[in-house]
Design an enzyme around this catalytic site. Structure first.
Site, PDB file in Angstrom:
ATOM      1  N   ARG A  23      -3.225 -46.463  60.477  1.00 37.24           N
ATOM      2  CA  ARG A  23      -2.458 -47.319  60.918  1.00 37.24           C
ATOM      3  C   ARG A  23      -1.666 -46.487  62.139  1.00 37.24           C
ATOM      4  O   ARG A  23      -0.944 -45.685  62.021  1.00 37.24           O
ATOM      5  CB  ARG A  23      -1.371 -47.584  59.936  1.00 37.24           C
ATOM      6  CG  ARG A  23      -0.168 -48.211  60.304  1.00 37.24           C
ATOM      7  CD  ARG A  23       0.845 -48.869  59.028  1.00 37.24           C
ATOM      8  NE  ARG A  23       1.138 -47.770  58.029  1.00 37.24           N
ATOM      9  CZ  ARG A  23       2.026 -46.782  58.354  1.00 37.24           C
ATOM     10  NH1 ARG A  23       2.711 -46.464  59.403  1.00 37.24           N
ATOM     11  NH2 ARG A  23       2.234 -45.981  57.163  1.00 37.24           N
ATOM     12  N   HIS A  73       4.997 -48.321  59.821  1.00 38.20           N
ATOM     13  CA  HIS A  73       4.591 -49.112  58.420  1.00 38.20           C
ATOM     14  C   HIS A  73       5.197 -50.793  58.855  1.00 38.20           C
ATOM     15  O   HIS A  73       4.676 -51.488  58.370  1.00 38.20           O
ATOM     16  CB  HIS A  73       5.338 -48.787  57.190  1.00 38.20           C
ATOM     17  CG  HIS A  73       5.247 -49.670  55.906  1.00 38.20           C
ATOM     18  ND1 HIS A  73       4.325 -49.715  55.278  1.00 38.20           N
ATOM     19  CD2 HIS A  73       6.377 -50.386  55.639  1.00 38.20           C
ATOM     20  CE1 HIS A  73       4.619 -50.682  54.228  1.00 38.20           C
ATOM     21  NE2 HIS A  73       5.857 -50.794  54.370  1.00 38.20           N
ATOM     22  N   TYR A 108       7.359 -38.714  59.070  1.00 38.93           N
ATOM     23  CA  TYR A 108       6.481 -38.093  58.182  1.00 38.93           C
ATOM     24  C   TYR A 108       5.391 -37.854  59.034  1.00 38.93           C
ATOM     25  O   TYR A 108       4.283 -37.252  58.308  1.00 38.93           O
ATOM     26  CB  TYR A 108       6.413 -39.087  57.000  1.00 38.93           C
ATOM     27  CG  TYR A 108       5.942 -40.538  57.419  1.00 38.93           C
ATOM     28  CD1 TYR A 108       4.702 -41.053  57.826  1.00 38.93           C
ATOM     29  CD2 TYR A 108       6.915 -41.522  57.447  1.00 38.93           C
ATOM     30  CE1 TYR A 108       4.354 -42.279  58.111  1.00 38.93           C
ATOM     31  CE2 TYR A 108       6.412 -42.697  57.824  1.00 38.93           C
ATOM     32  CZ  TYR A 108       5.386 -43.202  57.966  1.00 38.93           C
ATOM     33  OH  TYR A 108       5.179 -44.464  58.388  1.00 38.93           O
TER      34      TYR A 108
END
Length: 341
Positions: A253, A257, A266
């Site tokens: 990805r 998100h 992160y």
């Protein structure tokens, strides 16, 4: 025509895809990417409230759709599958109507979150917000197809985080016991929101199929032709009565998100750029150029065509009416013959 100076390899022809179909796959991938980018801009501009991005996952989604039978099969995509639903027949206007939560939205008449697909005419089964619930639904559809001796398969997608949910395991077990015509495809994009895959899964997701008595296959999700081959073979197994297949499509990805996520909290920019170099969209574009099927002029023309379609779809959805307040309970309770509840 591109002149690469090397012998060309027409892999798509070996797999049964025509030149036109190979080019259409790229066009659909690019359309999904540009839609996703437009949605992110609309959210930042305050025109929409929320968007779940699927940038980097289009290659596997579109390829899978091209390997299925869009006249007979049933589709249960998950909330990033813009490339998939475009490939099976949804339009940019319909996606925008969903994004803007408008009454004409075919997914839920403006009642669901963006990316929660459902379209009766295309046999796209409504997706709910709790992850993985689409897996047992797909298995139920496959069971009905088998009992009624109807053609077609059920195809369901989900993320690697979903593969840890009970619904996934229960669905796989039932499908394996009854040898159902269902294809499970995990879009392993390396992160369940902020949790990296190595902290979610011990071993390989595809190997979990062994415990349920059917094949599991891992495939490069950035290689659309390889995904096409694997899904096509899985479908042939299913319609021959040989049961399910679990496909683990490895991808990444490239975007956060969702528009509520700060992905740099992160993961690093260096990690993202490392995977961007493997992006299936430019990789497949180069393949078409090497085959002599694509060039810069065609690319400019396609980009302009997609831009115009996106502009039209955005303007239409922006002007379209919202669901009226009095419709809030529509489809919540069954209505009796007199129109009451």
């Amino acid at each position: 025509m591109a002149n690469t100076g090397i012998e060309r390899s027409f892999r798509h022809r070996e797999l049964g895809l025509t030149d036109d179909e190979a080019v259409q796959m790229y066009a659909t991938m690019l359309m999904a990417r540009r839609y996703d980018e437009r949605a992110l801009l609309l959210q930042r501009a305050g025109k929409i409230h929320f968007h779940i991005s699927g940038i980097g996952q289009e290659a596997a989604q579109v390829a899978a759709a091209f390997a299925l039978d869009r006249e007979q099969d049933w589709f249960l995509p998950y909330y990033r599958d813009y490339g998939f639903v475009l490939a099976v027949g949804m339009t940019l206007r319909e996606l925008m109507l969903c994004l803007f939560s408008k009454e004409e939205d075919p997914n839920s008449a403006g009642r669901q979150m963006a990316g929660h697909f459902g379209c009766r005419r295309l046999r796209i089964v409504t997706h709910s917000s709790p992850v993985t619930t689409q897996v047992p639904h797909a298995v139920g559809i496959a069971y009905a197809l088998k009992l009624k001796r109807k053609p077609g398969v059920a195809f369901v997608t989900f993320g690697e985080g979903s593969s840890n949910q009970g619904d996934f395991h229960e669905g796989c077990n039932f499908a394996g016991v009854h040898k159902l015509p269902v294809i499970f495809m995990c879009e392993n994009n390396q992160y369940a929101i902020s949790v990296p895959v190595e902290r979610q899964v011990a071993g390989r997701i595809c190997d979990r199929a062994i415990g349920y008595g059917f094949p599991g296959v891992r495939v490069d999700g950035n290689d659309p032709l390889e995904v096409y081959r694997v899904v096509k073979e899985a479908r042939a197994r299913a319609v021959a009565g040989e049961g399910p297949t679990l496909i683990e499509a490895m991808m990444y990805r490239l975007s956060p998100h969702s528009t509520s996520d700060n992905d740099l909290a992160y993961r690093t920019k260096e990690e993202i750029e490392e995977h961007r170099a493997k992006d299936g969209l430019p990789r497949y574009r180069q393949y078409l150029i090497d085959c002599g099927l694509w060039n810069e002029e065609l690319d400019r023309s396609l980009e302009e065509h997609i831009r115009q379609m996106l502009d039209e779809a955005t303007e239409y959805a922006d002007r379209a009416p919202f669901p009226p307040p009095e419709s809030i309970m529509r489809h919540v309770y069954a209505e009796d013959a007199e129109g009451g509840r």
